[in-house]
Design a protein around this motif. Sequence first.
Motif, PDB file in Angstrom:
ATOM      1  N   PHE A   2      -2.321  -3.210  -4.566  1.00 54.39           N
ATOM      2  CA  PHE A   2      -1.034  -3.698  -5.053  1.00 54.39           C
ATOM      3  C   PHE A   2      -1.223  -4.572  -6.292  1.00 54.39           C
ATOM      4  O   PHE A   2      -0.529  -4.425  -7.299  1.00 54.39           O
ATOM      5  CB  PHE A   2      -0.336  -4.482  -3.949  1.00 54.39           C
ATOM      6  CG  PHE A   2       0.981  -5.062  -4.357  1.00 54.39           C
ATOM      7  CD1 PHE A   2       2.063  -4.234  -4.615  1.00 54.39           C
ATOM      8  CD2 PHE A   2       1.132  -6.428  -4.494  1.00 54.39           C
ATOM      9  CE1 PHE A   2       3.273  -4.766  -5.004  1.00 54.39           C
ATOM     10  CE2 PHE A   2       2.343  -6.951  -4.899  1.00 54.39           C
ATOM     11  CZ  PHE A   2       3.412  -6.125  -5.146  1.00 54.39           C
ATOM     12  N   THR A   4      -1.463  -3.125   2.496  1.00 57.06           N
ATOM     13  CA  THR A   4      -1.486  -4.424   1.821  1.00 57.06           C
ATOM     14  C   THR A   4      -0.109  -4.830   1.314  1.00 57.06           C
ATOM     15  O   THR A   4       0.271  -5.988   1.382  1.00 57.06           O
ATOM     16  CB  THR A   4      -2.453  -4.392   0.622  1.00 57.06           C
ATOM     17  OG1 THR A   4      -2.182  -3.224  -0.128  1.00 57.06           O
ATOM     18  CG2 THR A   4      -3.880  -4.416   1.061  1.00 57.06           C
ATOM     19  N   MET A   5       0.636  -3.855   0.814  1.00 53.54           N
ATOM     20  CA  MET A   5       1.930  -4.197   0.227  1.00 53.54           C
ATOM     21  C   MET A   5       2.881  -4.767   1.270  1.00 53.54           C
ATOM     22  O   MET A   5       3.550  -5.766   1.023  1.00 53.54           O
ATOM     23  CB  MET A   5       2.539  -2.965  -0.432  1.00 53.54           C
ATOM     24  CG  MET A   5       3.347  -3.303  -1.662  1.00 53.54           C
ATOM     25  SD  MET A   5       4.401  -1.979  -2.140  1.00 53.54           S
ATOM     26  CE  MET A   5       3.259  -0.785  -2.739  1.00 53.54           C
TER      27      MET A   5
END
Lengths: 169, 476
Positions: free
Chosen positions: A53, A128-129
């Motif tokens: 990201f 992760t986002m």
Amino acid sequence: MELHVIAFWLIAFVTLGSALAVVFLTNIVHSALALILTFLGIAGLYLTLNADFLAAVQVLVYAGAVSILIVFGIMLITRGDGRMADTNIFGKYKYTAAIVITAFLGVLSHYIIKTPWQMGTAALSENTMGDIAELLFSDYVIPFELAAILLTVAMVGAIVIAREVKNPK
Amino acid sequence: MAINFSLIIPEMLVAGLALLVMIISLLVPKDQKRGLAYFTVFGLIGVLVVLYFMLDAQGTLFNGMYIVDPFGSFMKILIVLSSIMAIMLGVEYVEKFITGFLGEFCFFVVFATLGMITLVSAGDFITLYVALELMTISFIILVGFGKHIFRASEAAIKYLLLSALSSGVLLYGLTLVYGAAKTTSINGVMEYIAQGETAPILVLGIIFMISGFGFKISAVPFHMWTPDVYEGAPTPVTALLSVASKGAAFGVLFRVFMHALPGNQELWMPIIIVLTVLTIVLGNFVAIPQKNIKRMLAFSGVAQAGYILLGLIAFSTVGVSAALFYAMIYVFCNMGAFGVIIAFSQAGGGDEVQDYNGLWKRSPFLAAVMLASLLSLAGIPPLAGFFGKFQLFKAIMEQGYVWIVFVALGMSMVSVYYYLLVAKAMYFKDPHEDSPIKVSLPIQVTLLAITLITLFLGIYPTPLTNLATQVAKTFF
């Protein structure tokens, strides 16, 4: 050697090389182009750290928006054909700067090498986002809201300062 | 997760007030903005009342991201108070010299206030940094928006470039500390240091942080921006910059160093001591040759920052309470002095010390306020500054730093000289023109209140010292 180690050294080499080029090139437009390469290199470094990201944001914000701003800035204020000697008329402290920077770099690398760095061992999240989004709206909500206000202030302020003076009298 | 929103009521109120003033200022006709300024002042007074009742509140929000404690609330009161005074003193100045920008002046002051009050409560480096930037960017705009004023743009560009540099240094320091402690939260850093191991990189991080904060409090050798920016900025903004921005930076400096880094005091204390002594000595000596009164007050502000840093060196309840007391007194004295400069320049006077010749004959009131403020800054009894300095020196003495006390005392004597130069100009020299100066009502009221408070706290400081002592216990 593993593939990602090779990738890291390659990208680090390109990033540092283009960062040096920003400083040493004699034409300001060339410097700006090298700066874009530096931004992209840093995005590559994020990728080798599995920060996908962040890498995307780096490309969008820095390589995209910030570099366009810089190029615009150069377009509006350059004198002559963009040689550093015309643009940076006060740049007289070449040797002083070299000495200070070398000393600074020496101290910095000494401490960095001496420090026993411990790597994080926690497993990386797949999403992760999603995790960043959740953190932004839970623990980090105050800085997040504050950043929103900060951007408003910066924008209004830019208008206030740039607004034409109407009644000079 | 239950969030105790009642702890951040002041912040929410200030943010709401800023946005409200911004919207109303678009709707109000250009020549009727004065009501808006008074509306802002009333709003901030409301926040002040809320803060006063929150003085005992204690707690953290969002896993330590935001710390509400008596220390933070005290600093917030100081900040909001100075914003109120800056608007009260600045209304007519802005109307006269920066015509058409009164609304902008009001809401940027409130935005800066928001940045400062979140800064002193920040419990995490990320909150800290964003709040610091909100404060700095608001101030850059405030410094630069007086386009008609000679040198305002120059001051804004200097402030922008140098504060960007200092933010970079501070940020680098914060990342190094993060690299060592593997956390950005102040409590987390404290726990890491309590484990006893000090990574070499942490030392470097602390040094960078000291330089970053040193810029904001204008400690020597990071003070070079102060005189130029103070001289060029619109005077109400200078007044706010010199007290509130410095106060907020002191708040966060004390919080980081007394909350997060007390475990390795022996590492950073020598640096702070050297900086403090340099700041006091250089600030006072360089103030002497200054011809411009705003530049003189800038260097005197540098020296005063050194005195407040003494509280950090003492590293005790007495020291912190003395520093808090002195910071509050400093707000009133400096606001008083700058208020007189504002009123004087509105009447067409210049900023040079010799322009103040014979001010006594033209306006006894302004001359008296200036004299009281300057003598209080110099630390002459019975004014409040004397008691503040006395307490600071006592706190340092208790820790055994006798030589610092001697240096600081000697430099206080030096400071009396340049403060009295202004007094001499005001009382013993003949004015260039005889026309009496008319002082408007809001400025009169504010200056009168400031002078009375300075006098009252000099004669009877107990309420404020009790409060400061109680607040200082937060750290120990």
